[in-house]
Design a protein around this motif. Structure first.
Motif, PDB file in Angstrom:
ATOM      1  N   ALA A 133      -5.199   0.012  -8.980  1.00 14.15           N
ATOM      2  CA  ALA A 133      -5.955  -0.582  -7.880  1.00 14.15           C
ATOM      3  C   ALA A 133      -5.397  -0.127  -6.545  1.00 14.15           C
ATOM      4  O   ALA A 133      -4.188  -0.027  -6.361  1.00 14.15           O
ATOM      5  CB  ALA A 133      -5.885  -2.089  -7.989  1.00 14.15           C
ATOM      6  N   HIS A 180      -5.816   2.833  -5.141  1.00 14.10           N
ATOM      7  CA  HIS A 180      -5.783   4.277  -4.967  1.00 14.10           C
ATOM      8  C   HIS A 180      -7.203   4.824  -4.911  1.00 14.10           C
ATOM      9  O   HIS A 180      -8.091   4.322  -5.568  1.00 14.10           O
ATOM     10  CB  HIS A 180      -5.007   4.939  -6.095  1.00 14.10           C
ATOM     11  N   ALA A 236       3.298   3.583  -6.267  1.00 13.38           N
ATOM     12  CA  ALA A 236       3.063   2.187  -6.638  1.00 13.38           C
ATOM     13  C   ALA A 236       1.994   1.555  -5.757  1.00 13.38           C
ATOM     14  O   ALA A 236       2.074   1.596  -4.548  1.00 13.38           O
ATOM     15  CB  ALA A 236       4.356   1.400  -6.533  1.00 13.38           C
ATOM     16  N   SER A 237       1.022   0.972  -6.418  1.00 12.07           N
ATOM     17  CA  SER A 237       0.087   0.141  -5.675  1.00 12.07           C
ATOM     18  C   SER A 237       0.546  -1.292  -5.875  1.00 12.07           C
ATOM     19  O   SER A 237       0.920  -1.687  -6.970  1.00 12.07           O
ATOM     20  CB  SER A 237      -1.331   0.335  -6.175  1.00 12.07           C
ATOM     21  N   ARG A 259       0.024  -5.343  -5.682  1.00  7.76           N
ATOM     22  CA  ARG A 259      -1.010  -6.387  -5.680  1.00  7.76           C
ATOM     23  C   ARG A 259      -0.328  -7.741  -5.597  1.00  7.76           C
ATOM     24  O   ARG A 259       0.621  -8.023  -6.335  1.00  7.76           O
ATOM     25  CB  ARG A 259      -1.834  -6.335  -6.962  1.00  7.76           C
ATOM     26  N   SER A 285       2.212   4.095 -10.648  1.00  9.64           N
ATOM     27  CA  SER A 285       2.574   2.817 -11.240  1.00  9.64           C
ATOM     28  C   SER A 285       1.958   1.708 -10.394  1.00  9.64           C
ATOM     29  O   SER A 285       1.353   1.974  -9.363  1.00  9.64           O
ATOM     30  CB  SER A 285       4.086   2.666 -11.266  1.00  9.64           C
TER      31      SER A 285
END
Lengths: 363, 223
Positions: free
Chosen positions: A326, A328, B38-39, B41, B189
């Motif tokens: 999520a 990207h 890395a995203s 959340r 990731s």
């Protein structure tokens, strides 16, 4: 920038501006009778194009080297999306490290050297499919883990082929000789003279290595060729999407990509052929029929790219590479058609140049 | 005339780290973000500078750095990863990074003294200011699942029930730097922060540890 390049860029900007305005108005109106989902898709695409256009123009204006670096970064990001999606085993780790930090930079370094006239026997066109493919298999075998060996090597090889090898053909367009070398004519008139003075034959051989030592009378032509290529890919994507909205639907492969119809493919290919022919002035020395033909090739390759990536995504159970992680963007979703069309566009263009004496295939 | 002394403990002296340490920290956070792709959340949760314990699944040596980098800079400055002394003091670079840049709380795994249990050290070191990053599985796993939690988290909360516990799930890091590898491969990731939990009054150890583990697993399943 020369007048033709400015004309092309301004034309594209005007088109993008008009498209943005139309879609912006459609988004605000609820009574237009057009499916809001379609408007939203276009809106997202237009946003991506603005970024693409801005980056590409900036890179082309600054230097060709910057363009190559830019494509390297895109390639790097696309490959990490690809490998993240395809499962690998811990024993593939070392091979993957080579792929990311040695092979990918090396491929773009070779393309960059080509731009500066170092003809390394077209090494950039065989490095990955010959040396690296063999290396990846041997390196994974050396890790001592034989489980699903062919599966694993094939996945890494497919990622390299699509995201790195194919994409690197786009900046390689900048290295094609689009004007005849002044020596080409004289070489035909005087075939190798055995009595030639060794003093004078020396500069000739070094000129062979640095094939672009002579001045190209139209320095912007390579940049326009690349710009034309990207523009045609994007237009063919959009026009295929637009044509596939017409009611009578003959879906080509419903189980893979329910949105791709024969109407869309043929209508899109026909439309880009007309636009390509109309833009023939931007890419000398190619005639209008060649521009139209290449546009059709781009449309079909773009379709092939979209359907292939769709099959991979479907197999892995994701909608697009962007939803994988999520937040990207999903670069691979945007460039799949570019990847498939680039090598074919490059080689067809090169055949034409060889046939018409711009390029000596034996050199 | 005698000055009246305050009855409560004096305010904690906060030393601002020197500029080069802060630049190193920011640079390293950026590098970690790039390498891990890395995203981040935050699911029903918000970054905050209040005292917290971030507890996460553990698959890679990079976990602590990546989690630390995922926090906003002002939160990061107050958050100390709990790390194994033997790994993070081996070599000068690691030692420098752990003690100066991450301000890690190094725990000696080899000799645990009676009045120096890791939990006592943590409580003493965080005071009323710092937050912690802990990996309650006790060691790195292969990344397939989340192991049972060790009881340290429970004893920590028993002594400091006011600490907010934030579950964190780190996804795909085991592929970026698996066990036994030195060089990372830059895949993508993601890090998910969940809503806080607390130790309930009189909650049995096993129930609490199960609840904490389930909070991490819920984040894993939210994909």
């Amino acid at each position: 920038m020369d007048a033709k390049t400015i004309g092309l860029v301004c034309g594209v900007l005007a088109l993008l501006g008009a498209a943005t305005a139309v879609v912006w108005v459609l988004r605000r109106r609820t009574d237009s009778g057009i499916d809001p989902a379609i408007v939203e898709t276009f809106w997202l695409r237009i946003r991506a194009w603005w970024i693409f256009c801005a980056v590409l123009v900036t890179a082309l204006v600054i230097a060709k080297t910057v363009t190559v670096i830019l494509f390297w970064l895109i390639s790097f990001w696309a490959l990490r999306e690809f490998i993240t999606l395809t499962p690998t085993r811990p024993s593939d780790h070392r091979a993957l490290f080579w792929v990311f930090f040695v092979v990918t930079p090396l491929q773009f370094l070779l393309v960059g050297l080509e731009l500066y006239g170092f003809k390394l026997y077209g090494l950039h066109s065989i490095l990955i499919p010959v040396y690296v493919f063999l290396f990846v298999q041997a390196r994974i075998a050396m890790s001592g883990d034989a489980k699903r060996f062919l599966d694993r090597t094939a996945k890494i090889q497919a990622g390299l082929l699509i995201c790195v090898y194919c994409l690197s053909y786009a900046p390689a367009l900048l290295a094609l000789p689009l004007s005849k070398p002044p020596s080409a004519a004289s070489r035909v008139e005087q075939p190798s003279d055995p009595t030639a003075d060794p003093e004078t034959s020396l500069p000739v051989s070094s000129a062979n290595l640095l094939s672009r030592a002579y001045e190209n009378p139209d320095p912007g032509s390579n940049a326009r060729l690349l710009f034309f290529f990207i523009l045609m890919v994007q237009l063919s994507d959009t026009l295929q999407y637009a044509w596939s909205q017409i009611p009578s639907k003959h879906v080509i492969v419903p189980s893979i990509h329910p949105g791709k119809t024969w109407e869309g493919l043929l209508g899109g290919a026909g439309s880009v052929a007309l636009i390509g022919a109309a833009l023939w002035w931007a890419i000398p020395p190619f005639p209008y029929w060649f521009a139209a033909g290449m546009s059709i090739v781009i449309a079909f390759m773009g379709f092939a790219g979209a359907i292939t990536m769709s099959a991979i995504k479907r197999d892995r159970g994701v909608k697009d590479f962007g939803t994988l992680v999520a937040g990207h963007g999903g670069i691979l979703d945007r460039i799949d058609s570019v990847c498939f069309a680039a090598p074919v566009f490059y080689h067809f263009t090169r055949y034409w140049l060889i046939y018409h004496g711009y390029l000596d295939a034996s050199a | 005339m005698l000055q009246r002394l305050p009855s409560i403990s004096p305010p904690i002296q906060v030393e601002t780290p020197p500029v080069h340490i802060r630049i190193m920290g920011a640079g390293l956070a950026l590098l970690a973000k790039f390498l891990s792709g890395a995203s981040v959340r935050w699911i029903d949760s918000q970054p905050d500078t209040c005292q917290r314990v971030y507890f996460a699944n553990h698959t890679s040596h990079l976990d602590a750095i990546v989690l630390w980098s995922a926090l906003p800079a002002e939160v990061r400055a107050l958050t100390r990863p709990v790390a194994a002394k033997d790994y993070w003091t081996a070599g000068r670079v690691r030692h420098y990074l752990a003690t100066r840049v991450f301000n890690a709380l190094l725990i000696d795994r080899t000799e645990i003294k009676v009045h120096q249990s890791p939990v006592d050290v943590m409580i003493r070191e965080i005071g009323h200011r710092y937050s912690l990053i802990v990996f309650p599985e006790g060691g790195r796993t292969t990344g397939e699942g989340v192991s049972e939690f060790k009881s340290g988290l429970y004893y920590l909360c028993k002594k400091r029930p006011d600490l907010e516990l934030i579950p964190v799930y780190i996804d795909n890091m085991n592929r970026i730097l698996p066990r036994g590898e030195v060089l990372p491969v830059p895949l993508l990731s993601s890090i998910s922060f969940g809503p806080p939990i607390w130790l309930e009054a009189g909650e049995p150890k096993a129930d609490f540890l199960r609840r904490a583990r389930e909070a991490v697993l819920r984040l894993k399943e939210s994909y």
